[in-house]
Design a protein around this motif. Structure first.
Motif, PDB file in Angstrom:
ATOM      1  N   UNK A  89       0.684  -1.417  -0.099  1.00 55.29           N
ATOM      2  CA  UNK A  89      -0.128  -0.021  -0.038  1.00 55.29           C
ATOM      3  C   UNK A  89       0.954   1.046   0.223  1.00 55.29           C
ATOM      4  N   UNK A  90       1.903   1.253   0.728  1.00 59.37           N
ATOM      5  CA  UNK A  90       2.891   2.446   0.724  1.00 59.37           C
ATOM      6  C   UNK A  90       3.542   2.483  -0.547  1.00 59.37           C
ATOM      7  N   UNK A  91       3.660   1.670  -1.288  1.00 62.51           N
ATOM      8  CA  UNK A  91       4.494   1.610  -2.438  1.00 62.51           C
ATOM      9  C   UNK A  91       3.331   2.101  -3.718  1.00 62.51           C
ATOM     10  N   UNK A  92       2.128   1.828  -3.444  1.00 66.26           N
ATOM     11  CA  UNK A  92       1.077   2.160  -4.316  1.00 66.26           C
ATOM     12  C   UNK A  92       0.749   3.607  -3.968  1.00 66.26           C
ATOM     13  N   UNK A  93       0.989   3.992  -2.871  1.00 69.95           N
ATOM     14  CA  UNK A  93       0.651   5.575  -2.939  1.00 69.95           C
ATOM     15  C   UNK A  93       2.037   6.259  -3.525  1.00 69.95           C
ATOM     16  N   UNK A  94       3.237   5.753  -3.460  1.00 70.54           N
ATOM     17  CA  UNK A  94       4.337   6.444  -4.046  1.00 70.54           C
ATOM     18  C   UNK A  94       4.132   6.211  -5.790  1.00 70.54           C
ATOM     19  N   UNK A  95       3.270   5.227  -6.202  1.00 71.00           N
ATOM     20  CA  UNK A  95       3.139   5.302  -7.687  1.00 71.00           C
ATOM     21  C   UNK A  95       2.076   6.399  -7.842  1.00 71.00           C
ATOM     22  N   UNK A  96       1.098   6.519  -7.132  1.00 71.54           N
ATOM     23  CA  UNK A  96       0.068   7.478  -7.284  1.00 71.54           C
ATOM     24  C   UNK A  96       0.502   9.084  -7.366  1.00 71.54           C
ATOM     25  N   UNK A  97       1.632   9.164  -6.313  1.00 73.42           N
ATOM     26  CA  UNK A  97       2.296  10.460  -6.451  1.00 73.42           C
ATOM     27  C   UNK A  97       3.209  10.737  -7.211  1.00 73.42           C
ATOM     28  N   UNK A  98       3.764   9.699  -7.844  1.00 69.87           N
ATOM     29  CA  UNK A  98       4.822   9.903  -8.946  1.00 69.87           C
ATOM     30  C   UNK A  98       4.243   9.791 -10.487  1.00 69.87           C
ATOM     31  N   UNK A  99       2.965   9.007 -10.361  1.00 71.56           N
ATOM     32  CA  UNK A  99       2.389   8.745 -11.672  1.00 71.56           C
ATOM     33  C   UNK A  99       3.112   7.707 -12.518  1.00 71.56           C
ATOM     34  N   UNK A 100       3.619   6.790 -11.604  1.00 73.90           N
ATOM     35  CA  UNK A 100       4.128   5.598 -12.260  1.00 73.90           C
ATOM     36  C   UNK A 100       3.324   4.336 -11.920  1.00 73.90           C
ATOM     37  N   UNK A 101       3.254   3.515 -13.330  1.00 75.81           N
ATOM     38  CA  UNK A 101       2.543   2.267 -13.095  1.00 75.81           C
ATOM     39  C   UNK A 101       3.335   1.176 -12.000  1.00 75.81           C
ATOM     40  N   UNK A 102       2.700   0.154 -11.725  1.00 76.72           N
ATOM     41  CA  UNK A 102       3.254  -0.888 -10.747  1.00 76.72           C
ATOM     42  C   UNK A 102       3.454  -2.233 -11.381  1.00 76.72           C
ATOM     43  N   UNK A 103       4.560  -2.691 -11.299  1.00 73.57           N
ATOM     44  CA  UNK A 103       4.697  -4.294 -11.654  1.00 73.57           C
ATOM     45  C   UNK A 103       4.398  -5.227 -10.447  1.00 73.57           C
TER      46      UNK A 103
END
Length: 217
Positions: A89-103
């Motif tokens: 969840x913390x990494x998904x928050x980073x993804x949302x903040x930086x606009x990056x997709x997640x593998x």
């Protein structure tokens, strides 16, 4: 040009995946890459999760960093599932903040992953190395999560059937732990499964990959 969305071996035409334990190597990498806390690392990190996320965030702003990950959930290895969900969840928050997709790495935890996707609806996700059942594939796609297929596609009739009927826009190809050059064999095989010309299929693969990962090379 990126055709291979996930490899652990250096390659100019692929997104190389770095775990958190390899973060110092990622700092000096000048080709396309992704970086994240792998679920297998969740009980062995030598720093707090908060500190790890701060280090990840710095790398995510790099122009050649195209995704968070691989990260995810694994019921067979790593910390407890509850802890893994918190770290993801913390990494998904980073993804949302930086606009990056997640593998995403996901083992026996697709229901939990879908629940997280419903919470993080704006975060683009792709499950790498998919090798589960048709029902699972359809369930994941329905939630807006894409699928990536590795060299298992070459030998598994059930995975071939799944891949052949899924829309091209929902799937990617990868080599994971195999040599990145294997992507050529995968693309040729996948084009035959889709019954399209190699040239047309490869063009579509590149287009989809660049769109999803917002690649501007």
């Amino acid at each position: 040009m990126i055709r291979n969305i996930h490899t652990h071996i250096p390659a100019k035409d692929a997104i190389r995946s770095f775990s958190f334990g390899e973060i110092h190597e990622a700092i000096h990498y000048d080709a396309p890459f992704s970086v994240g806390i792998h679920p297998w690392e969740t009980n062995t990190m030598n720093c707090s999760v908060a500190e790890a996320c701060l280090q990840l965030e710095q790398l995510l702003y790099r122009k050649n960093c195209f995704a968070v990950g691989e990260c995810g959930l694994d019921k067979l290895r790593g910390a407890s599932l509850k802890e893994q969900i918190e770290i993801l969840s913390l990494q998904l928050a980073l993804a949302e903040k930086t606009g990056k997709p997640v593998i995403i790495h996901c083992v026996k935890a697709f229901n939990e992953l879908i629940s997280l996707k419903k919470e993080w609806i704006n975060v683009a996700m792709v499950v790498h190395g998919f090798r589960s059942k048709m029902q699972v594939a359809q369930m994941i796609i329905k939630q807006g999560i894409k699928l990536s297929f590795g060299t298992y596609l070459l030998s598994s009739p059930s995975i071939q059937e799944i891949y052949s009927i899924l829309p091209d826009t929902e799937t990617f190809l990868e080599t994971d732990e195999q040599e990145p050059a294997e992507i050529n064999k995968l693309i040729q095989f996948a084009a035959k499964l889709k019954n399209v010309s190699l040239e047309a299929f490869e063009k579509k693969i590149v287009q989809n990959t660049h769109t999803f990962f917002d690649v501007k090379l």
